[in-house]
Design an enzyme around this catalytic site. Sequence first.
Site, short mmCIF file in Angstrom:
data_model
loop_
_atom_site.label_atom_id
_atom_site.label_comp_id
_atom_site.label_asym_id
_atom_site.label_seq_id
_atom_site.Cartn_x
_atom_site.Cartn_y
_atom_site.Cartn_z
N GLU A 197 0.85 -0.60 -0.53
CA GLU A 197 0.10 0.05 0.37
C GLU A 197 0.87 0.92 -0.15
OE1 GLU A 197 -2.56 -0.37 3.66
OE2 GLU A 197 -3.82 -1.86 2.54
N GLU A 394 -5.45 -9.32 0.88
CA GLU A 394 -5.97 -8.72 2.38
C GLU A 394 -7.21 -8.67 1.69
OE1 GLU A 394 -4.76 -5.22 4.88
OE2 GLU A 394 -2.66 -5.93 4.12
C1 BGC Z 1 -3.10 -2.51 5.99
C2 BGC Z 1 -2.69 -3.51 7.24
C3 BGC Z 1 -4.56 -3.18 7.92
C4 BGC Z 1 -5.82 -3.02 7.71
C5 BGC Z 1 -6.45 -3.03 8.18
C6 BGC Z 1 -4.55 -2.94 5.26
O1 BGC Z 1 -4.41 -1.52 4.62
O2 BGC Z 1 -1.93 -3.52 4.80
O3 BGC Z 1 -1.61 -3.35 7.46
O4 BGC Z 1 -3.60 -3.52 9.17
O5 BGC Z 1 -5.41 -2.13 6.47
O6 BGC Z 1 -7.35 -1.80 8.54
#
Ligand code: BGC
Length: 489
Positions: A197, A394
């Site tokens: 990111e 993610e």
């Molecule tokens: C990040 C994580 C973060 C997650 C939840 C993502 O943007 O890569 O490190 O914990 O979001 O907010």
Amino acid sequence: MKTSWITLILLSCLLQISRAQNKHIEKLQFPKGFLWGAASAAYQVEGGTKADGRGPNIWDKYLNPPYSLAKMATGQDVNGDIAINEYDRNQFLKDVKLMKDLGINTYRMSISWPRVLPEGTGKVNEAGIDYYNFVINTLIENGIKPLVTLYHFDMPLALANKGGWMNRECVNWFTDYANLCFDRFGDRVKTFLTFNEPSIEMFFLQTLFDAIDSKQMPSIPASEKYISEHFAHIHHLMLAHAQSVNLYHTKNLGGKIGITFNFMLCDLDSTASESGKTSLNLVRKVWNNLFMDPAFKGSYPKELFDRLKASQYGDIQAGDMDLIKSAKTDFLGINYYGVNMYHEKPGAGFFGLVNGKNPDKPEMFNGFVNPAAFVDGLVSLKKQYSNPEIIITENGAGYGEMDEKFENGKVNDVLRMAYIQKHIKAVNEAIRKGVNIKGYFVWSMFDNLEWIMGFSRRFGITYVDFKTQDRFPKQSYLWYQTFLKEQKK
Ligand code: BGC
């Protein structure tokens, strides 16, 4: 005869019970070799910030006095010294058991740059290398492939003090660090990510840190002026990405290397004016295309390049764009949570738009839940970037206390469970629409340290008691476990 009737009735009852339990678990078709995983990041899980020669990173500075950012944001005085204790090898062994029981075939983790290079450059900390060898080997011994992020917001303090990404030397500092990781871990790690990111790092974190250091709080998200003045940060990071991708490929290690972006789907309230809609398009491009285009098209979006005065602020030197163009990034990582709602506020925020609430849509920590928008977004990436290989690095949810009630060792996180289920279906739908998706990772395997929000935001499918470090699989873990079992049938 009588017994066989009873047996039949019993069997049919059992079948019905098991169907009812799995009613929400459909078997979906995913490509062969699909990566099913869960994700984490070093600073959020490791702790051991002072152990065995690790150097400090930027978070060690800002979560501790005099800044104590988590305390300022949440009232809890928290730093990463313990996090969820995974630097403790016994703890990590227990955690891998939970991963294995879950049935994932891949685990996304990150390496802490200052754990292996305490000063960011120069002398290698062999104890740090040993730790990651232990982590990687343990995962592999348990049938879990490591997917390694080289940089997950983990800037060594020594380099931040020299200007961090605003300093052009950071391109080589990062490439040397990447080189070390390829040489030491690349024989076993077959999937690398250079960056997590970059847009969040630059808009939120850099803005925040600059604000603290200059004692002037700018508007967050950053203004157009701020982005212009930090174009060099974006450019240096993209150069570091390109240089490391090329380096990785020259080593012929037989794996893949990508970069992951925070996929920001943005929407505007229905009363917005025409100029608001034009601004929304700009906001979308800044969040997404400004970073994805150089990595996947080899150039910055022209409109933004001009508008953000990149030739004045970007430190773009002869040969840079050729380097960026020459790097063939193997896959596009996507982190997706929800849709960001914007409202017009002329003269303020991001091109006259500010982030706001949407009373009609369910909200969680990172935006509004909208799996249909995710499908459309993935289809649009397929079109914009000539059908790249995509990994969902993610996807996850946090709804706060209402979904995290811990009772008798159990957490019935029905909202998170439904969220994951819907988003896996969305990924499947996108695949059916021809998007080349090769993996899906839940954020996160465990509740962990949510940066400046400390321990106040739980995203895990496994509950962590932050005092005792005990772990308890939540309902969402159990759902994912059954889902993964179905996939294997
Ligand atoms: C990040 C994580 C973060 C997650 C939840 C993502 O943007 O890569 O490190 O914990 O979001 O907010």
